[in-house]
Write a protein that holds these residues in place. Structure first.
Motif, PDB file in Angstrom:
ATOM      1  N   THR A  44       2.126   5.440   2.905  1.00 34.52           N
ATOM      2  CA  THR A  44       1.100   4.673   1.754  1.00 34.52           C
ATOM      3  C   THR A  44       0.111   3.827   2.485  1.00 34.52           C
ATOM      4  O   THR A  44      -0.492   3.120   1.912  1.00 34.52           O
ATOM      5  N   ARG A  46      -2.759   1.937   4.240  1.00 34.79           N
ATOM      6  CA  ARG A  46      -4.089   2.053   4.468  1.00 34.79           C
ATOM      7  C   ARG A  46      -4.375   0.942   5.295  1.00 34.79           C
ATOM      8  O   ARG A  46      -4.081  -0.441   5.281  1.00 34.79           O
ATOM      9  N   GLU A  63     -12.526   0.832   5.541  1.00 39.75           N
ATOM     10  CA  GLU A  63     -11.649   1.529   5.699  1.00 39.75           C
ATOM     11  C   GLU A  63     -11.257   2.506   7.013  1.00 39.75           C
ATOM     12  O   GLU A  63     -12.305   3.175   7.262  1.00 39.75           O
ATOM     13  N   GLU A  86       0.254   0.710  -1.209  1.00 41.44           N
ATOM     14  CA  GLU A  86      -0.333   0.719  -2.529  1.00 41.44           C
ATOM     15  C   GLU A  86       0.906   1.530  -3.234  1.00 41.44           C
ATOM     16  O   GLU A  86       1.298   2.620  -2.905  1.00 41.44           O
ATOM     17  N   THR A  88       2.833   2.470  -7.335  1.00 42.90           N
ATOM     18  CA  THR A  88       2.916   2.230  -8.814  1.00 42.90           C
ATOM     19  C   THR A  88       4.123   2.078  -9.346  1.00 42.90           C
ATOM     20  O   THR A  88       5.194   2.375  -8.681  1.00 42.90           O
ATOM     21  N   VAL A 105       1.468   5.604  -4.107  1.00 39.84           N
ATOM     22  CA  VAL A 105       0.066   6.184  -4.444  1.00 39.84           C
ATOM     23  C   VAL A 105      -0.428   7.093  -3.364  1.00 39.84           C
ATOM     24  O   VAL A 105      -0.565   6.409  -2.176  1.00 39.84           O
ATOM     25  N   VAL A 106      -0.453   8.303  -3.377  1.00 46.84           N
ATOM     26  CA  VAL A 106      -0.776   9.404  -2.264  1.00 46.84           C
ATOM     27  C   VAL A 106      -2.470   9.578  -2.602  1.00 46.84           C
ATOM     28  O   VAL A 106      -3.121   9.833  -3.805  1.00 46.84           O
ATOM     29  N   ARG A 107      -3.222   9.436  -1.625  1.00 51.85           N
ATOM     30  CA  ARG A 107      -4.556   9.663  -1.705  1.00 51.85           C
ATOM     31  C   ARG A 107      -4.897  10.928  -1.084  1.00 51.85           C
ATOM     32  O   ARG A 107      -4.577  11.127   0.227  1.00 51.85           O
ATOM     33  N   GLN A 108      -5.694  11.849  -1.564  1.00 50.99           N
ATOM     34  CA  GLN A 108      -5.970  12.979  -0.847  1.00 50.99           C
ATOM     35  C   GLN A 108      -7.507  12.698  -0.216  1.00 50.99           C
ATOM     36  O   GLN A 108      -8.188  11.936  -0.245  1.00 50.99           O
TER      37      GLN A 108
END
Length: 108
Positions: A44, A46, A63, A86, A88, A105-108
């Motif tokens: 997670t 970044r 980023e 990040e 939750t 929090v997984v971002r695609q």
């Protein structure tokens, strides 16, 4: 009459060969972060370059997709980079007790 005792050389502490001298007195060795039970290996983290106008608290700039590219870009621009994780928050009831945990929090 006993002969005078010869002075003994000072005792040296035994240091194991595998450890550097500065860690010899530290029983726990180097600090390691334990993997969270809630993480399940999902990254997670970044990466952000800092803005050049940062003074005091870092301001997030562009980023970067991974640590390697953040490191190279920060070196080229003579700036720093920051990492952000990040999560939750989640609450579960176990045996009548509320237990707080976290999910990445997984971002695609």
């Amino acid at each position: 009459m006993r002969p005078p005792a010869e002075p003994r050389p000072p005792r040296e502490r035994s240091i194991s060969i595998g450890k550097p001298a500065e860690e010899a007195g530290n029983r726990r060795g180097g600090k390691r972060r334990r993997a969270s039970k809630d993480n399940d290996g999902v990254s997670t983290i970044r990466y952000f370059l800092t803005k050049p106008t940062s003074n005091g608290a870092p301001e997030l700039g562009k980023e970067m997709p991974d640590e390697h590219q953040a490191l190279v870009a920060a070196h080229k621009a003579d700036r720093g980079f920051v990492t952000v994780e990040e999560w939750t928050a989640k609450a579960e009831r176990r045996k009548g007790v509320t237990v707080l945990g976290k999910d990445p929090v997984v971002r695609q």
